[in-house]
Design a protein around this motif. Structure first.
Motif, PDB file in Angstrom:
ATOM      1  N   GLU A   1       0.832  -1.201   0.000  1.00 44.66           N
ATOM      2  CA  GLU A   1       0.000   0.000   0.000  1.00 44.66           C
ATOM      3  C   GLU A   1       0.869   1.255   0.000  1.00 44.66           C
ATOM      4  N   HIS A   2       1.954   1.227   0.756  1.00 44.26           N
ATOM      5  CA  HIS A   2       2.853   2.387   0.821  1.00 44.26           C
ATOM      6  C   HIS A   2       3.444   2.684  -0.550  1.00 44.26           C
ATOM      7  N   SER A   3       3.833   1.638  -1.273  1.00 46.48           N
ATOM      8  CA  SER A   3       4.406   1.810  -2.609  1.00 46.48           C
ATOM      9  C   SER A   3       3.402   2.448  -3.566  1.00 46.48           C
ATOM     10  N   GLN A   4       2.135   2.018  -3.473  1.00 48.56           N
ATOM     11  CA  GLN A   4       1.086   2.581  -4.337  1.00 48.56           C
ATOM     12  C   GLN A   4       0.823   4.039  -3.987  1.00 48.56           C
ATOM     13  N   LEU A   5       0.719   4.330  -2.684  1.00 48.61           N
ATOM     14  CA  LEU A   5       0.438   5.702  -2.257  1.00 48.61           C
ATOM     15  C   LEU A   5       1.598   6.635  -2.574  1.00 48.61           C
ATOM     16  N   ALA A   6       2.823   6.098  -2.534  1.00 49.86           N
ATOM     17  CA  ALA A   6       3.993   6.920  -2.842  1.00 49.86           C
ATOM     18  C   ALA A   6       3.932   7.427  -4.285  1.00 49.86           C
ATOM     19  N   GLN A   7       3.413   6.611  -5.197  1.00 46.03           N
ATOM     20  CA  GLN A   7       3.263   7.050  -6.587  1.00 46.03           C
ATOM     21  C   GLN A   7       2.320   8.249  -6.677  1.00 46.03           C
ATOM     22  N   ILE A   8       1.227   8.221  -5.881  1.00 47.70           N
ATOM     23  CA  ILE A   8       0.269   9.330  -5.887  1.00 47.70           C
ATOM     24  C   ILE A   8       0.914  10.597  -5.320  1.00 47.70           C
ATOM     25  N   VAL A   9       1.599  10.460  -4.191  1.00 52.26           N
ATOM     26  CA  VAL A   9       2.227  11.616  -3.546  1.00 52.26           C
ATOM     27  C   VAL A   9       3.279  12.231  -4.463  1.00 52.26           C
ATOM     28  N   GLU A  10       4.088  11.381  -5.125  1.00 51.63           N
ATOM     29  CA  GLU A  10       5.131  11.893  -6.023  1.00 51.63           C
ATOM     30  C   GLU A  10       4.523  12.561  -7.252  1.00 51.63           C
ATOM     31  N   ALA A  11       3.457  11.973  -7.820  1.00 48.96           N
ATOM     32  CA  ALA A  11       2.794  12.587  -8.977  1.00 48.96           C
ATOM     33  C   ALA A  11       2.162  13.915  -8.591  1.00 48.96           C
ATOM     34  N   SER A  12       1.597  13.985  -7.391  1.00 50.19           N
ATOM     35  CA  SER A  12       1.006  15.229  -6.908  1.00 50.19           C
ATOM     36  C   SER A  12       2.064  16.316  -6.755  1.00 50.19           C
ATOM     37  N   ALA A  13       3.246  15.934  -6.257  1.00 53.16           N
ATOM     38  CA  ALA A  13       4.334  16.905  -6.086  1.00 53.16           C
ATOM     39  C   ALA A  13       4.809  17.423  -7.446  1.00 53.16           C
ATOM     40  N   ARG A  14       4.885  16.527  -8.437  1.00 52.46           N
ATOM     41  CA  ARG A  14       5.293  16.957  -9.781  1.00 52.46           C
ATOM     42  C   ARG A  14       4.260  17.912 -10.386  1.00 52.46           C
ATOM     43  N   LEU A  15       2.976  17.624 -10.132  1.00 51.58           N
ATOM     44  CA  LEU A  15       1.916  18.501 -10.638  1.00 51.58           C
ATOM     45  C   LEU A  15       1.970  19.870  -9.965  1.00 51.58           C
ATOM     46  N   ASP A  16       2.166  19.884  -8.648  1.00 51.35           N
ATOM     47  CA  ASP A  16       2.270  21.166  -7.927  1.00 51.35           C
ATOM     48  C   ASP A  16       3.421  22.005  -8.471  1.00 51.35           C
ATOM     49  N   LYS A  17       4.564  21.356  -8.728  1.00 48.46           N
ATOM     50  CA  LYS A  17       5.730  22.077  -9.249  1.00 48.46           C
ATOM     51  C   LYS A  17       5.447  22.632 -10.649  1.00 48.46           C
ATOM     52  N   ALA A  18       4.791  21.838 -11.500  1.00 51.23           N
ATOM     53  CA  ALA A  18       4.479  22.303 -12.856  1.00 51.23           C
ATOM     54  C   ALA A  18       3.496  23.468 -12.816  1.00 51.23           C
ATOM     55  N   GLN A  19       2.503  23.403 -11.931  1.00 49.92           N
ATOM     56  CA  GLN A  19       1.538  24.499 -11.812  1.00 49.92           C
ATOM     57  C   GLN A  19       2.208  25.770 -11.286  1.00 49.92           C
ATOM     58  N   GLU A  20       3.152  25.582 -10.355  1.00 53.41           N
ATOM     59  CA  GLU A  20       3.888  26.734  -9.817  1.00 53.41           C
ATOM     60  C   GLU A  20       4.741  27.375 -10.917  1.00 53.41           C
ATOM     61  N   ASP A  21       5.402  26.522 -11.714  1.00 58.06           N
ATOM     62  CA  ASP A  21       6.235  27.043 -12.807  1.00 58.06           C
ATOM     63  C   ASP A  21       5.376  27.739 -13.860  1.00 58.06           C
ATOM     64  N   LEU A  22       4.177  27.188 -14.097  1.00 57.96           N
ATOM     65  CA  LEU A  22       3.275  27.796 -15.087  1.00 57.96           C
ATOM     66  C   LEU A  22       2.829  29.185 -14.620  1.00 57.96           C
ATOM     67  N   ALA A  23       2.503  29.290 -13.347  1.00 53.66           N
ATOM     68  CA  ALA A  23       2.109  30.602 -12.803  1.00 53.66           C
ATOM     69  C   ALA A  23       3.267  31.596 -12.926  1.00 53.66           C
TER      70      ALA A  23
ATOM     71  N   GLU B   1       3.406  27.366 -23.105  1.00 51.97           N
ATOM     72  CA  GLU B   1       2.862  26.290 -23.948  1.00 51.97           C
ATOM     73  C   GLU B   1       3.342  24.926 -23.461  1.00 51.97           C
ATOM     74  N   GLN B   2       4.643  24.818 -23.168  1.00 52.25           N
ATOM     75  CA  GLN B   2       5.199  23.546 -22.704  1.00 52.25           C
ATOM     76  C   GLN B   2       4.652  23.166 -21.331  1.00 52.25           C
ATOM     77  N   LEU B   3       4.601  24.132 -20.425  1.00 53.15           N
ATOM     78  CA  LEU B   3       4.140  23.839 -19.064  1.00 53.15           C
ATOM     79  C   LEU B   3       2.653  23.532 -19.029  1.00 53.15           C
ATOM     80  N   THR B   4       1.861  24.160 -19.894  1.00 53.11           N
ATOM     81  CA  THR B   4       0.433  23.836 -19.968  1.00 53.11           C
ATOM     82  C   THR B   4       0.234  22.381 -20.365  1.00 53.11           C
ATOM     83  N   ALA B   5       1.027  21.935 -21.354  1.00 57.51           N
ATOM     84  CA  ALA B   5       0.952  20.529 -21.773  1.00 57.51           C
ATOM     85  C   ALA B   5       1.391  19.606 -20.633  1.00 57.51           C
ATOM     86  N   ASP B   6       2.438  20.013 -19.899  1.00 56.43           N
ATOM     87  CA  ASP B   6       2.922  19.200 -18.776  1.00 56.43           C
ATOM     88  C   ASP B   6       1.852  19.086 -17.691  1.00 56.43           C
TER      89      ASP B   6
END
Length: 353
Positions: A37-59, A83-88
Motif C-alpha cells: 500500500e505504501h508503494s502505491q500511495l507513494a506514486q500518488i504523492v510523487e505525482a502530486s508533487a510533480r503537478l504542484d511544481k508544474a503548476q507553480e512554474d506555469l504561474a 505552452e510547454q508547461l500547460t501541456a505538462d
C-alpha cells in the motif's frame, strides 16, 4: 479529485507511521500488505508533487509574460514556456487522475498463467506454444521470473496445455487482461494448398492466492502420485514424483511434474489450486457487477474472443477496445507494452466513469 488526493496523502502519512513501528515487523503478512500500500500511495504523492511544481512554474511563466511588455524576446520565451508547461500540467493531471482510481488489491500479486490449445488440432497446439513463448519473453523484458508448473506437449509440437507462475511487481495487474480466447489466422506448416486456417487457444490469468485467501479442507482433496513423463531429465519415469490433486467439491484437477521432488510438486499444485478457487470466487463477483453494467474490459468472461493474430496482414487486433497494430512479429516476441497499456487505460477510464 481533491478529496481523493487529500485522503491519499493522509493515508500515506498513516501507513508511513505504521511501517516505522517495530511491532509491525513481527507480523510478516501485515508488513507485506502495508509495504504494498505504501508503494502505491507513494506514486500518488510523487505525482502530486510533480503537478504542484508544474503548476507553480506555469504561474511564474505567466507572471513573466505579463512583466515582459516591450521585450519581444522575453515575451516569446515566456509564451514558449507557457505552452510547454500547460501541456505538462494536463499530462500530470491525467496521470494523477489515473493513479487516484481505486486499485484492485490483487493487482500486486504474482500470477498463474494457464494456456490451452482450443479448436484447430495440431495448429492450435503450435499457437499455444507461440503464446507461451510470447509471455515468457514479455516477463523477461519486465525482469519477472517464470516458473513452470506443468506442460502437455502437442503431437506436432507446441503445447496442448501449459501452466506457469509469473513472479514480479504487478504481474497479475498487468497480465490480467490476457484472459480469454486468442485466435490465430495463418497458413499451417502442414497445409499443402496454402489455405489460411483459423485456430484458437484460451488463456487464463489468475492471481496467485495466499493461504489466508482460500481455506482448503484436506478431507476435500484426493491426491495421486505417479511417474513423470516427457522432458525432465534423469528422474523422469524413475520415481513417483508427479502429483495430481483433485478438489472433490468442485471437481478441479491440478497436476504438477516439473520438479524432481514429490513434495515440491505438491506445493506447486496446491498453489495453483488455491489460485483457481480464488479466481472462481472473483469471477462470481465480476459476473454480478457485469449484470448491472457490461464492461468492455475485465468482465472475466473466459469464453469471449478477445484478440486475433492475423499472419498474412501481420496484424494483431484486440476486439475489446478496437486496438490494432501491424507489428505482429514484435508482439509475439514479447513486445506487449503498448497493447497492455491501452487495455489498462481503457479499464481505468471505465472505472473512473
Amino acid at each position: 479529485m481533491e478529496d481523493r488526493l487529500r485522503e491519499a496523502r493522509q493515508r500515506y502519512d498513516d501507513v508511513s507511521a505504521q511501517l516505522s513501528d517495530p511491532a509491525i515487523h513481527a507480523d510478516p503478512k501485515r508488513l507485506r500488505d502495508l509495504s504494498r500500500e505504501h508503494s502505491q500511495l507513494a506514486q500518488i504523492v510523487e505525482a502530486s508533487a510533480r503537478l504542484d511544481k508544474a503548476q507553480e512554474d506555469l504561474a511564474g511563466a505567466r507572471a513573466l509574460l505579463a512583466e515582459s511588455e516591450g521585450d519581444l524576446e522575453m515575451a516569446a520565451m515566456a509564451r514558449a514556456e507557457i505552452e510547454q508547461l500547460t501541456a505538462d500540467v494536463e499530462r500530470l493531471e491525467g496521470e494523477l487522475k489515473r493513479l487516484l482510481v481505486p486499485r484492485d488489491p490483487l493487482d500486486d500479486r504474482d500470477a498463474v498463467v494457464e494456456i490451452r490449445a482450443g479448436t484447430g488440432g495440431d495448429e492450435a497446439a503450435l499457437f499455444a506454444g507461440d503464446l507461451f513463448r510470447m509471455y515468457q519473453r514479455y516477463a523477461d523484458r519486465r525482469g519477472w521470473k517464470t516458473e513452470l508448473v506443468s506442460v502437455s506437449e502437442g503431437t506436432a509440437g507446441g503445447y496442448k496445455e501449459a501452466v506457469f507462475n509469473v513472479r514480479g511487481a504487478n504481474a497479475f495487474g498487468d497480465l490480467r487482461w490476457e484472459s480469454g480466447v486468442h485466435r490465430v489466422q495463418r497458413v499451417p506448416a502442414t497445409e499443402a494448398q496454402g489455405r489460411i486456417h483459423t485456430s484458437a487457444a484460451t488463456v487464463a490469468v489468475l492471481p496467485e492466492a495466499e493461504e489466508v485467501d482460500v481455506q482448503i479442507n484436506p478431507a476435500d482433496l484426493k491426491i495421486d502420485v505417479y511417474r513423470s513423463s516427457g522432458p525432465g531429465g534423469q528422474s523422469v519415469n524413475t520415481t513417483d514424483s508427479a502429483v495430481r490433486i483433485t478438489h472433490l467439491p468442485t471437481g478441479l484437477v491440478v497436476t504438477c511434474q516439473d520438479e524432481k521432488s514429490q513434495h515440491k510438486n505438491k506445493d506447486k499444485a496446491m498453489g495453483v489450486l488455491r489460485s483457481r478457487l480464488l479466481d472462481a470466487r472473483i469471477a462470481e463477483q465480476e459476473a454480478e457487477r457485469a449484470r448491472d453494467r457490461r464492461l468492455q474490459v475485465g468482465t472475466g468472461d473466459r469464453s469471449a474472443k478477445i484478440r486475433t493474430y492475423n499472419f498474412p496482414q501481420s496484424r494483431v487486433t484486440d476486439h475489446r477496445i478496437g486496438f490494432t497494430t501491424h507489428a505482429l512479429p514484435q508482439v509475439l516476441d514479447g513486445d506487449l507494452e503498448e497493447l497492455l497499456e491501452a487495455l489498462k487505460m481503457a479499464s481505468e477510464s471505465e472505472r473512473a466513469a
